[in-house]
Design a protein around this motif. Structure first.
Motif, PDB file in Angstrom:
ATOM      1  N   LYS A 158      16.363 -42.192 -24.435  1.00 54.07           N
ATOM      2  CA  LYS A 158      14.866 -42.303 -23.763  1.00 54.07           C
ATOM      3  C   LYS A 158      14.862 -42.572 -22.497  1.00 54.07           C
ATOM      4  CE  LYS A 158      12.042 -42.946 -28.074  1.00 54.07           C
ATOM      5  NZ  LYS A 158      11.160 -43.532 -28.797  1.00 54.07           N
ATOM      6  N   ALA A 159      14.846 -41.766 -21.791  1.00 58.27           N
ATOM      7  CA  ALA A 159      14.965 -42.229 -20.140  1.00 58.27           C
ATOM      8  C   ALA A 159      13.731 -42.710 -19.719  1.00 58.27           C
ATOM      9  CB  ALA A 159      15.511 -41.077 -19.309  1.00 58.27           C
ATOM     10  N   PRO A 160      13.731 -43.806 -18.576  1.00 60.24           N
ATOM     11  CA  PRO A 160      12.358 -44.177 -18.199  1.00 60.24           C
ATOM     12  C   PRO A 160      11.479 -42.819 -17.615  1.00 60.24           C
ATOM     13  CG  PRO A 160      14.248 -45.490 -17.477  1.00 60.24           C
ATOM     14  CD  PRO A 160      14.889 -44.470 -18.081  1.00 60.24           C
ATOM     15  N   LEU A 161      10.275 -42.901 -17.374  1.00 55.48           N
ATOM     16  CA  LEU A 161       9.480 -41.854 -16.889  1.00 55.48           C
ATOM     17  C   LEU A 161       9.959 -41.411 -15.456  1.00 55.48           C
ATOM     18  CD1 LEU A 161       6.794 -40.492 -17.636  1.00 55.48           C
ATOM     19  CD2 LEU A 161       5.684 -41.817 -16.115  1.00 55.48           C
ATOM     20  N   GLY A 162      10.146 -40.192 -15.441  1.00 59.40           N
ATOM     21  CA  GLY A 162      10.682 -39.770 -13.920  1.00 59.40           C
ATOM     22  C   GLY A 162      12.079 -39.260 -13.888  1.00 59.40           C
ATOM     23  N   GLU A 163      12.694 -39.840 -15.021  1.00 54.17           N
ATOM     24  CA  GLU A 163      14.370 -39.655 -15.197  1.00 54.17           C
ATOM     25  C   GLU A 163      14.619 -38.633 -16.431  1.00 54.17           C
ATOM     26  OE1 GLU A 163      16.561 -43.318 -15.410  1.00 54.17           O
ATOM     27  OE2 GLU A 163      15.102 -43.920 -13.902  1.00 54.17           O
ATOM     28  N   HIS A 164      15.503 -37.951 -16.437  1.00 47.18           N
ATOM     29  CA  HIS A 164      16.169 -36.944 -17.334  1.00 47.18           C
ATOM     30  C   HIS A 164      16.606 -37.759 -18.656  1.00 47.18           C
ATOM     31  CE1 HIS A 164      14.396 -33.479 -15.866  1.00 47.18           C
ATOM     32  NE2 HIS A 164      14.484 -33.672 -14.775  1.00 47.18           N
ATOM     33  N   ASP A 165      16.228 -37.515 -19.820  1.00 48.21           N
ATOM     34  CA  ASP A 165      16.812 -37.996 -20.872  1.00 48.21           C
ATOM     35  C   ASP A 165      18.356 -37.415 -21.192  1.00 48.21           C
ATOM     36  OD1 ASP A 165      14.485 -39.090 -21.596  1.00 48.21           O
ATOM     37  OD2 ASP A 165      13.964 -37.230 -23.063  1.00 48.21           O
ATOM     38  N   GLN A 166      19.359 -38.010 -21.548  1.00 49.79           N
ATOM     39  CA  GLN A 166      20.576 -37.319 -21.683  1.00 49.79           C
ATOM     40  C   GLN A 166      21.012 -37.356 -22.825  1.00 49.79           C
ATOM     41  OE1 GLN A 166      22.392 -37.296 -18.810  1.00 49.79           O
ATOM     42  NE2 GLN A 166      20.814 -37.862 -17.788  1.00 49.79           N
ATOM     43  N   PRO A 167      22.069 -36.160 -23.291  1.00 52.21           N
ATOM     44  CA  PRO A 167      22.092 -36.068 -24.709  1.00 52.21           C
ATOM     45  C   PRO A 167      23.164 -37.034 -25.298  1.00 52.21           C
ATOM     46  CG  PRO A 167      23.172 -34.268 -22.841  1.00 52.21           C
ATOM     47  CD  PRO A 167      22.396 -35.252 -22.398  1.00 52.21           C
TER      48      PRO A 167
END
Ligand code: PZK
Length: 310
Positions: A158-167
């Motif tokens: 769960k990435a912070p808003l504006g960042e992409h989630d990582q597998p």
């Protein structure tokens, strides 16, 4: 995600604003006596905002927040035999009527639980590089849009808003939440997607993949004394899942999107004058594109639920 200037959240009397997502808001109801925010409840509010190509657009889609909220409530009922959900009530302030739900505040599982029934997007990219998705080996020869042998669990951070989630690999999920909880959310995620596709396929819609969020209710234990896992957030909506029109499904190319195809087609056409790679905000949508997109959301709701959208 380009951080376009966020709209100020709606002022809701009797509620404290807690958090803004891309297209939704969270509030805490205030206790009538003390005026303090309640710690056991949240009001989840869906706006009419829409995102495309990683931008939140300036144009809103009328009724989108209502359609998605009502669709999610309907899915919670369809899934109630699989697991409990966080909904307390859909009796909400008039200002957000139909597009908000009062929910139990849960201890959220810190993993984005993604299920995939068809291969596309980041899953396809992973497969083309490695022959597997999130460490799950898949048969050779799959294409963009191919149906998978069975739904798979492909979690992300769960990435912070504006960042992409990582597998994440499944082993990373186990390390993060423990082997028992990891196994339970994996099973629940694929069951929810399987059930969703059983229902949607009869109505001409494929659910390629979905993101679900789970929370723990420490007050309600199961027979083994483990906290109950509760389905949270919104579920099986076009914002949390890829909806594909079954009639146009054709592996080997990018699939038409049930809800956003008119938006994407117009934004990438010369008529919009917008260059996706420019980093600039997309222009406002023409009113016919807005109307056609609204009609697609309503159509998905009516097809799936068999109800008329008021
Ligand atoms: C929770 N989100 C994501 C949703 C937003 C952000 N029942 C719950 N208990 C505790 N936390 C959450 C939930 C739920 N659902 C959900 N973040 C926290 C989210 C909607 C709007 F801005």
């Amino acid at each position: 995600m380009t951080p376009e200037i966020a709209a100020p959240p709606l002022e809701l009397p009797g509620h404290a604003h807690v958090y803004s997502g891309k297209v939704r808001e969270l509030y805490a109801p205030l206790e009538p006596g003390t005026g303090r925010p309640r710690e056991d409840q949240l009001l989840l509010v869906a706006s009419d905002r829409i995102s495309a190509f990683d931008h939140v657009l300036d144009s809103e889609i009328p009724d989108k927040g209502k359609v998605l909220t009502q669709l999610s409530l309907w899915w919670f009922e369809q899934l109630a035999d699989i697991l409990p959900n966080h909904v307390i009530s859909s009796d909400v302030p008039d200002a957000v009527a139909g597009r908000a739900v009062l929910v139990r505040r849960l201890d959220m599982v810190p993993v984005e639980c993604i299920g995939r029934a068809y291969l596309t997007g980041s899953g396809l990219a992973d497969y083309r590089e490695s022959g597997s998705v999130c460490g799950i080996p898949l048969p050779a020869g799959l294409q963009d849009g191919s149906e998978l042998p069975e739904p798979i669990f492909t979690p992300t951070t769960k990435a912070p808003l504006g960042e992409h989630d990582q597998p994440m690999t499944y082993a990373q999920v186990e390390a993060e939440v423990g082997a028992d909880l990891a196994a339970r959310v994996r099973e629940l995620t694929t069951r929810i997607l399987r059930r969703g596709n059983e229902v949607a396929a009869r109505r001409g819609i494929l659910l390629a993949d979905t993101k679900v969020e789970f929370g723990l209710d420490h007050a309600t234990g199961d027979a083994d004394g483990r906290p109950a896992i509760v389905l949270a957030d919104e579920v099986l909506t076009p914002d949390s899942s890829r909806f594909w029109p079954a009639a146009q499904w054709e592996p080997g190319r990018a699939q038409a999107s049930y809800d956003k195809q008119f938006v994407r087609d117009w934004l990438t056409s010369p008529a919009s004058g917008w260059d996706r790679s420019s980093g600039e905000a997309p222009p406002p949508l023409p009113e016919d594109v807005v109307a056609a997109t609204r009609a697609r959301y309503v159509e998905a709701y009516e097809l799936l639920t068999g109800r008329t959208f008021a």
